[in-house]
Design a protein around this motif. Structure first.
Motif, PDB file in Angstrom:
ATOM      1  N   UNK A  65       0.637  -1.134   0.014  1.00 33.83           N
ATOM      2  CA  UNK A  65       0.023  -0.009  -0.177  1.00 33.83           C
ATOM      3  C   UNK A  65       0.997   1.295   0.119  1.00 33.83           C
ATOM      4  N   UNK A  66       0.837   2.021  -0.996  1.00 31.14           N
ATOM      5  CA  UNK A  66       1.600   3.349  -1.321  1.00 31.14           C
ATOM      6  C   UNK A  66       0.475   4.495  -0.574  1.00 31.14           C
ATOM      7  N   UNK A  67       1.160   5.371   0.256  1.00 27.69           N
ATOM      8  CA  UNK A  67       0.448   6.213   1.013  1.00 27.69           C
ATOM      9  C   UNK A  67       1.255   7.903   0.701  1.00 27.69           C
ATOM     10  N   UNK A  68       0.612   8.676   0.294  1.00 29.62           N
ATOM     11  CA  UNK A  68       1.130  10.013  -0.183  1.00 29.62           C
ATOM     12  C   UNK A  68       0.279  10.984   0.786  1.00 29.62           C
ATOM     13  N   UNK A  72       2.195  23.038   3.434  1.00 27.33           N
ATOM     14  CA  UNK A  72       3.733  23.243   3.297  1.00 27.33           C
ATOM     15  C   UNK A  72       4.422  22.205   2.583  1.00 27.33           C
ATOM     16  N   UNK A  73       4.079  21.006   2.541  1.00 27.87           N
ATOM     17  CA  UNK A  73       4.948  19.999   1.965  1.00 27.87           C
ATOM     18  C   UNK A  73       4.109  18.900   1.148  1.00 27.87           C
ATOM     19  N   UNK A  74       4.635  17.923   0.359  1.00 28.34           N
ATOM     20  CA  UNK A  74       4.354  16.835   0.070  1.00 28.34           C
ATOM     21  C   UNK A  74       5.394  15.769   0.101  1.00 28.34           C
ATOM     22  N   UNK A  75       5.040  14.517   0.795  1.00 29.62           N
ATOM     23  CA  UNK A  75       6.088  13.366   0.958  1.00 29.62           C
ATOM     24  C   UNK A  75       5.374  12.247   0.829  1.00 29.62           C
ATOM     25  N   UNK A  76       6.124  11.197   0.781  1.00 24.15           N
ATOM     26  CA  UNK A  76       5.673  10.035   0.809  1.00 24.15           C
ATOM     27  C   UNK A  76       5.662   9.189   2.351  1.00 24.15           C
ATOM     28  N   UNK A  81       9.156   1.673  -3.247  1.00 20.99           N
ATOM     29  CA  UNK A  81      10.326   1.643  -3.759  1.00 20.99           C
ATOM     30  C   UNK A  81      11.122   2.789  -2.864  1.00 20.99           C
ATOM     31  N   UNK A  82      10.570   3.820  -2.837  1.00 17.81           N
ATOM     32  CA  UNK A  82      11.420   4.994  -2.060  1.00 17.81           C
ATOM     33  C   UNK A  82      11.389   4.852  -0.578  1.00 17.81           C
ATOM     34  N   UNK A  83      10.325   4.395  -0.124  1.00 16.05           N
ATOM     35  CA  UNK A  83       9.865   4.278   1.355  1.00 16.05           C
ATOM     36  C   UNK A  83       9.300   3.139   1.849  1.00 16.05           C
TER      37      UNK A  83
END
Length: 219
Positions: free
Chosen positions: A199-202, A207-211, A216-218
Motif C-alpha cells: 500500500x502506497x501512501x502519499x 507546506x509539503x508533499x511527501x511519501x 520503492x522509495x520508502x
C-alpha cells in the motif's frame, strides 16, 4: 482493477492505493471466455509530480497508450505541466490529455493552492470532491473496487466519522486501513483478487508533499 482513496482533513490530504496489476485475456475456442489474472504486485498507482506539489492516483486501465500508468503520467508531466501551474491547472490538463481513455480510467488529483485544499475526481467530467455550495468539505473519496469501503462507510446505519476534527496522523492510518480493508475483503470473496500488494501512501499539506509509504522509495 484497483482501489484508490483520498482522505481530506484540515491538516492535509492523504492518498492511498494498492499495487496489484491485473490483465484481461480472451481464451479462444467456440465459446471465447475472458480471463482476468494478476501479473504484478508492484504497479505504481500514485505519483507525486516533480514540477508542482500535486498527487495523482489512478484506477481502471493499467496501461494507457502502451505505457504503464506511472510512465504515462511521467510523460504527461514532461509535456504538459509547467512550474507555474496550480492543482486546478493540472486537473484540467490531465482531463484533456487523457480524454480518449475515459471512462476506462479514473484519476484523483490532489493538492493545495494558496493554502486551500483541492481534491478532484476526473473521468468523463471533472468534479471537485471537497467543495459543496462554495464551502470546503472534509471527507473521504474512493474509486475502483469500492464494495468493501462502501459497505463500511455508507451502509445503514452509516459510519459516523468526524473528518473535520481528524488529525493528519489519523487520516494517514484511515487511508491505509481502507485500502487494506479492500485487500482483505477480497481474500474471502469467491472471485479474482484484483487488489493486493504493498500500500502506497502519499501525504500533501499546505507546506509539503511527501511519501509516508512507498514500495520503492520508502518501503
Amino acid at each position: 482493477m484497483s482501489i484508490i482513496c483520498s482522505i481530506y482533513v484540515p491538516e492535509g490530504i492523504v492518498m492511498a492505493a494498492d499495487s496489484r496489476m491485473t490483465v484481461t485475456a480472451v481464451q479462444g475456442g467456440d465459446k471465447p471466455k475472458e480471463l482476468v489474472f494478476s501479473i504484478s504486485d508492484n504497479a505504481q498507482k500514485i505519483v507525486l509530480l516533480n514540477k508542482v506539489k500535486v498527487g495523482i492516483a489512478s484506477c481502471g486501465s493499467a496501461v494507457l497508450d502502451g505505457k504503464t500508468i506511472s510512465d504515462y503520467l511521467r510523460i504527461f508531466e514532461i509535456n504538459e505541466v509547467r512550474e507555474t501551474d496550480d492543482v486546478t491547472d493540472v486537473a484540467n490538463k490531465l482531463h484533456k490529455y487523457a480524454a480518449k481513455h475515459f471512462p476506462a480510467v479514473t484519476f484523483f488529483v490532489c493538492g493545495y493552492t494558496a493554502d486551500e485544499p483541492f481534491v478532484y475526481s476526473i473521468n468523463k467530467e471533472i468534479k471537485r470532491s471537497n467543495m459543496q455550495n462554495g464551502v470546503v468539505q472534509y471527507a473521504a473519496s474512493w474509486s475502483g473496487e469500492s464494495t468493501a469501503i462502501t459497505k463500511l462507510l455508507n451502509s445503514q446505519p452509516p459510519a459516523i466519522i468526524n473528518h473535520a476534527m481528524m488529525p493528519l496522523k489519523d487520516a494517514i492510518d484511515f487511508a491505509e486501513f481502507l485500502v487494506d480493508l479492500t485487500i482483505k475483503y477480497q481474500r474471502f470473496e469467491s472471485k479474482v483478487k484484483t487488489c493486493g500488494g504493498d500500500i502506497d501512501v502519499l501525504v500533501l499539506t499546505k507546506d509539503d508533499a511527501f511519501w509516508h509509504k512507498h514500495k520503492i522509495f520508502k518501503p
